[in-house]
Enzyme design. Structure first.
Site, PDB file in Angstrom:
ATOM      1  N   LYS A 137      -8.426 -11.662 -19.372  1.00 55.68           N
ATOM      2  CA  LYS A 137      -9.323 -10.756 -18.638  1.00 55.68           C
ATOM      3  C   LYS A 137     -10.275 -10.013 -19.578  1.00 55.68           C
ATOM      4  O   LYS A 137     -10.955  -9.077 -19.162  1.00 55.68           O
ATOM      5  CB  LYS A 137      -8.502  -9.758 -17.814  1.00 55.68           C
ATOM      6  CG  LYS A 137      -7.645 -10.440 -16.729  1.00 55.68           C
ATOM      7  CD  LYS A 137      -6.840  -9.444 -15.929  1.00 55.68           C
ATOM      8  CE  LYS A 137      -5.843 -10.154 -15.031  1.00 55.68           C
ATOM      9  NZ  LYS A 137      -5.946  -9.821 -13.629  1.00 55.68           N
ATOM     10  N   PHE A 160      -3.873  -2.565 -16.592  1.00 58.86           N
ATOM     11  CA  PHE A 160      -2.437  -2.343 -16.500  1.00 58.86           C
ATOM     12  C   PHE A 160      -1.795  -3.685 -16.156  1.00 58.86           C
ATOM     13  O   PHE A 160      -2.452  -4.575 -15.618  1.00 58.86           O
ATOM     14  CB  PHE A 160      -2.115  -1.328 -15.392  1.00 58.86           C
ATOM     15  CG  PHE A 160      -1.992   0.079 -15.893  1.00 58.86           C
ATOM     16  CD1 PHE A 160      -3.099   0.780 -16.328  1.00 58.86           C
ATOM     17  CD2 PHE A 160      -0.753   0.718 -15.928  1.00 58.86           C
ATOM     18  CE1 PHE A 160      -2.995   2.077 -16.784  1.00 58.86           C
ATOM     19  CE2 PHE A 160      -0.631   2.017 -16.379  1.00 58.86           C
ATOM     20  CZ  PHE A 160      -1.740   2.701 -16.810  1.00 58.86           C
ATOM     21  N   LYS A 203      -4.727  -6.127  18.170  1.00 59.69           N
ATOM     22  CA  LYS A 203      -3.351  -6.080  17.635  1.00 59.69           C
ATOM     23  C   LYS A 203      -2.623  -7.396  17.964  1.00 59.69           C
ATOM     24  O   LYS A 203      -2.632  -7.834  19.123  1.00 59.69           O
ATOM     25  CB  LYS A 203      -2.626  -4.886  18.266  1.00 59.69           C
ATOM     26  CG  LYS A 203      -1.255  -4.680  17.709  1.00 59.69           C
ATOM     27  CD  LYS A 203      -0.576  -3.487  18.360  1.00 59.69           C
ATOM     28  CE  LYS A 203       0.891  -3.500  17.963  1.00 59.69           C
ATOM     29  NZ  LYS A 203       1.748  -2.978  18.988  1.00 59.69           N
ATOM     30  N   LYS A 257      -2.689 -11.614 -19.998  1.00 63.10           N
ATOM     31  CA  LYS A 257      -3.686 -10.903 -19.177  1.00 63.10           C
ATOM     32  C   LYS A 257      -4.715 -10.210 -20.060  1.00 63.10           C
ATOM     33  O   LYS A 257      -5.897 -10.197 -19.747  1.00 63.10           O
ATOM     34  CB  LYS A 257      -3.003  -9.869 -18.269  1.00 63.10           C
ATOM     35  CG  LYS A 257      -2.296 -10.487 -17.077  1.00 63.10           C
ATOM     36  CD  LYS A 257      -1.676  -9.446 -16.154  1.00 63.10           C
ATOM     37  CE  LYS A 257      -0.878 -10.140 -15.049  1.00 63.10           C
ATOM     38  NZ  LYS A 257      -0.009  -9.257 -14.301  1.00 63.10           N
ATOM     39  N   ASP A 281      -3.265  -8.861  -4.584  1.00 61.36           N
ATOM     40  CA  ASP A 281      -3.777 -10.123  -5.123  1.00 61.36           C
ATOM     41  C   ASP A 281      -4.255 -11.048  -4.009  1.00 61.36           C
ATOM     42  O   ASP A 281      -5.045 -11.954  -4.239  1.00 61.36           O
ATOM     43  CB  ASP A 281      -2.692 -10.818  -5.949  1.00 61.36           C
ATOM     44  CG  ASP A 281      -2.541 -10.143  -7.301  1.00 61.36           C
ATOM     45  OD1 ASP A 281      -3.570  -9.861  -7.937  1.00 61.36           O
ATOM     46  OD2 ASP A 281      -1.397  -9.871  -7.708  1.00 61.36           O
ATOM     47  N   ASN A 287       1.298  -2.048  -0.908  1.00 60.64           N
ATOM     48  CA  ASN A 287       2.373  -2.038  -1.906  1.00 60.64           C
ATOM     49  C   ASN A 287       2.830  -0.600  -2.148  1.00 60.64           C
ATOM     50  O   ASN A 287       2.281   0.329  -1.561  1.00 60.64           O
ATOM     51  CB  ASN A 287       1.929  -2.737  -3.197  1.00 60.64           C
ATOM     52  CG  ASN A 287       0.754  -2.033  -3.827  1.00 60.64           C
ATOM     53  OD1 ASN A 287       0.874  -0.907  -4.292  1.00 60.64           O
ATOM     54  ND2 ASN A 287      -0.404  -2.691  -3.828  1.00 60.64           N
TER      55      ASN A 287
HETATM   56  O1  PMT Z   1       0.826   4.328  -8.539  1.00 57.63           O
HETATM   57  P1  PMT Z   1       2.192   4.609  -9.126  1.00 57.63           P
HETATM   58  O2  PMT Z   1       3.264   4.758  -8.073  1.00 57.63           O
HETATM   59  O3  PMT Z   1       2.175   5.780 -10.064  1.00 57.63           O
HETATM   60  O4  PMT Z   1       2.646   3.322  -9.989  1.00 57.63           O
HETATM   61  C1  PMT Z   1       1.949   2.997 -11.150  1.00 57.63           C
HETATM   62  C2  PMT Z   1       1.735   1.482 -11.260  1.00 57.63           C
HETATM   63  C3  PMT Z   1       3.090   0.801 -11.438  1.00 57.63           C
HETATM   64  C4  PMT Z   1       1.059   0.945 -10.011  1.00 57.63           C
HETATM   65  C5  PMT Z   1       0.812   1.281 -12.517  1.00 57.63           C
HETATM   66  O5  PMT Z   1       1.494   1.753 -13.656  1.00 57.63           O
HETATM   67  C6  PMT Z   1       0.485  -0.192 -12.711  1.00 57.63           C
HETATM   68  O6  PMT Z   1       1.207  -0.935 -13.340  1.00 57.63           O
HETATM   69  N1  PMT Z   1      -0.679  -0.616 -12.142  1.00 57.63           N
HETATM   70  C7  PMT Z   1      -1.122  -2.011 -12.151  1.00 57.63           C
HETATM   71  C8  PMT Z   1      -0.339  -2.762 -11.116  1.00 57.63           C
HETATM   72  C9  PMT Z   1      -0.839  -4.197 -10.968  1.00 57.63           C
HETATM   73  O7  PMT Z   1      -1.505  -4.469 -10.014  1.00 57.63           O
HETATM   74  O8  PMT Z   1      -0.547  -4.965 -11.980  1.00 57.63           O
HETATM   75  P2  PMT Z   1      -1.010  -6.525 -12.068  1.00 57.63           P
HETATM   76  O9  PMT Z   1      -0.262  -7.020 -13.241  1.00 57.63           O
HETATM   77  O10 PMT Z   1      -0.816  -7.186 -10.751  1.00 57.63           O
HETATM   78  O11 PMT Z   1      -2.555  -6.455 -12.337  1.00 57.63           O
HETATM   79  C10 PMT Z   1      -3.111  -6.486 -13.652  1.00 57.63           C
HETATM   80  C11 PMT Z   1      -4.389  -5.695 -13.715  1.00 57.63           C
HETATM   81  O12 PMT Z   1      -5.352  -6.328 -12.880  1.00 57.63           O
HETATM   82  C12 PMT Z   1      -4.283  -4.270 -13.246  1.00 57.63           C
HETATM   83  O13 PMT Z   1      -5.068  -3.456 -14.098  1.00 57.63           O
HETATM   84  C13 PMT Z   1      -4.881  -4.309 -11.843  1.00 57.63           C
HETATM   85  O14 PMT Z   1      -5.488  -3.051 -11.503  1.00 57.63           O
HETATM   86  C14 PMT Z   1      -5.924  -5.389 -11.994  1.00 57.63           C
HETATM   87  N2  PMT Z   1      -6.224  -6.134 -10.762  1.00 57.63           N
HETATM   88  C15 PMT Z   1      -5.280  -6.853 -10.107  1.00 57.63           C
HETATM   89  C16 PMT Z   1      -5.624  -7.570  -8.986  1.00 57.63           C
HETATM   90  C17 PMT Z   1      -6.969  -7.565  -8.551  1.00 57.63           C
HETATM   91  N3  PMT Z   1      -7.336  -8.236  -7.479  1.00 57.63           N
HETATM   92  N4  PMT Z   1      -7.887  -6.860  -9.225  1.00 57.63           N
HETATM   93  C18 PMT Z   1      -7.547  -6.156 -10.330  1.00 57.63           C
HETATM   94  O15 PMT Z   1      -8.400  -5.493 -10.943  1.00 57.63           O
END
Ligand code: PMT
Length: 408
Positions: free
Chosen positions: A342, A324, A291, A338, A281, A212
């Site tokens: 979580k 986040f 490949k 969330k 995810d 991503n």
């Molecule tokens: O890296 P930059 O370019 O500076 O951009 C910053 C950002 C936009 C990436 C950052 O601000 C941000 O929003 N990060 C979280 C992105 C994300 O994956 O959001 P989510 O809503 O999909 O996930 C929610 C939370 O679950 C996040 O804390 C994520 O780290 C966590 N997660 C998600 C999936 C997973 N398998 N395990 C996790 O721990």
């Protein structure tokens, strides 16, 4: 944070060793610069041993009767002017103060003073008559006028046998002036902050992956801000083009599985966990060992990755856990779901449908949700946003009950 500490020739020069140690306790890297007369009072080796780096004792390498001027040293040394976040001169003699006020550049320290744009802090120490002399006071007035921070000397018994103003201020006062100039605080002193940053890469075959646009900037800004607030930082990062701030414990990972392993292995040490990483995810169910050849349409079967932050939310005992959320619709509502599902203490939500913020941009704009609060942080640099997030984290930390805090 990097600071150049200029040590000049006075009896108080021996106190500079303790200033180095106190700055290091605040996560500050120190480059010591000694004038020729300072070396009459303390040996450069003392500072080299404390800082683990060469002490700058002259413009062209070490000064001395038999030393050969070295232009490479001069070039290398001048890089310090660009690297430092502050220049502190402690103790500062009347002579050095005069040079700095008049813009004289006849040794490394006075040259560095002209060459750097970093804030300057001066802690004078001298005989009371020298301190009170109109020439010294006029030079100090010039420096103050230019925005130099003068840490006023204390009054008392002076090394020359006189009593009056001119004793080097307390080391803690000098360090606190430096930390103010660095906009650094001790709000997170004693905390260990585990931060995840950047994207993950889920391999499809030996050369392709699901990834991503996360650049890591938000997570790295949080690491830098946590250091400035006095915390110990463990940074678990997916692949980015960024240099980790120092001093952090840095763990580089590629996949969500590797990130999970790294985070769980460090969870016990952490008191605060912040999950800024954009973790995939889904990952391919099968990773091709060769490949994949191009031959018509291809369907990839994906399976969910482990939800690391949810697992941390369940496993934690005393840690604060901050997630986040990158949302494009029903932003606050989805983020609050969330937060609850979580088991997080706070969630930082960015509306990534808005241009100029979120993924791979210099700025962000977030809403921080806690159980009972909704704090809007308008668009600002990720460094500024990081500081605002950590202030909220610090306030959550303070609200925690006393028995939990003492159990650390
Ligand atoms: O890296 P930059 O370019 O500076 O951009 C910053 C950002 C936009 C990436 C950052 O601000 C941000 O929003 N990060 C979280 C992105 C994300 O994956 O959001 P989510 O809503 O999909 O996930 C929610 C939370 O679950 C996040 O804390 C994520 O780290 C966590 N997660 C998600 C999936 C997973 N398998 N395990 C996790 O721990």
């Amino acid at each position: 944070m990097k600071v150049a500490l200029g040590v000049t020739g006075g009896i108080a020069a021996n106190k500079a060793a303790e200033i180095v140690r106190l700055l290091q306790d605040c996560n500050v890297q120190v480059q010591v610069v000694m004038t020729r007369s300072a070396q009459e009072f303390v040996r450069p080796l003392t500072f080299a041993a404390l800082t683990g780096r060469k002490v700058i004792t002259g413009m062209f390498g070490p000064e001395g009767a038999e030393s050969v001027p070295n232009l490479d040293s001069a070039v290398e040394h001048m890089a310090v002017a660009q690297e430092i976040d502050a220049l502190v001169v402690a103790p500062a003699t009347a002579d050095t103060i005069a040079k700095l006020a008049q813009g004289i550049a006849d040794d490394f320290l006075s040259t560095l003073h002209l060459a750097t744009k970093a804030p300057v802090i001066i802690a004078p120490a001298m005989n009371v008559n020298m301190w009170e002399h109109p020439a010294t006071q006029a030079n100090l007035a010039i420096l103050r006028e230019r925005g130099v921070h003068i840490v006023e000397p204390d009054s008392g018994y002076l090394a020359c046998g006189m009593i009056g103003s001119g004793r080097l201020a307390a080391n803690e006062t000098i360090v606190s002036a430096v930390m103010d100039a660095l906009h650094a605080t001790r709000e997170l002193a004693g905390e260990t902050v585990l931060i995840t940053a950047g994207p993950t890469r889920e391999p499809i075959d030996p050369v392709r992956y699901i990834g991503n646009r996360s650049s890591g900037k938000m997570g790295y800004a949080l690491a830098e801000a946590a250091l400035r607030m006095g915390a110990k930082v463990i940074l678990v990062s997916g692949p980015t083009a960024l240099k980790p701030p120092e001093p952090v414990e840095f763990i580089a990972v590629q996949t969500a599985d590797e990130m999970r392993t790294a985070v769980l292995s460090k969870l016990e040490q952490a008191t605060i966990v912040i999950k800024a990483a954009a973790v995939a995810d889904y990952k391919p169910k099968q990773v091709a060992s060769q490949k994949i050849k191009r031959k018509g349409p291809l369907t990839l079967e994906l399976e969910p990755t482990a939800d690391i932050v949810a697992e941390v939310g369940q496993r934690r005992d005393r840690q604060l856990v901050i997630g986040f959320a990158a949302e494009t619709e029903n932003v606050i509502e989805n983020a609050r779901k969330k937060l609850n599902s979580k088991s997080l203490d706070a969630i930082v939500v960015n509306d990534i449908s808005k241009p100029g913020i979120g993924f791979d941009s210099e700025d962000n704009a977030v809403t921080i949700l806690t159980a009972d609060r909704e704090i809007e942080v308008p668009k600002a640099s990720k460094q500024q946003i990081a500081l605002e997030i950590l202030k909220v984290v610090s306030s959550l930390e303070q609200r925690r009950s006393a028995p939990q805090r003492t159990s650390r």
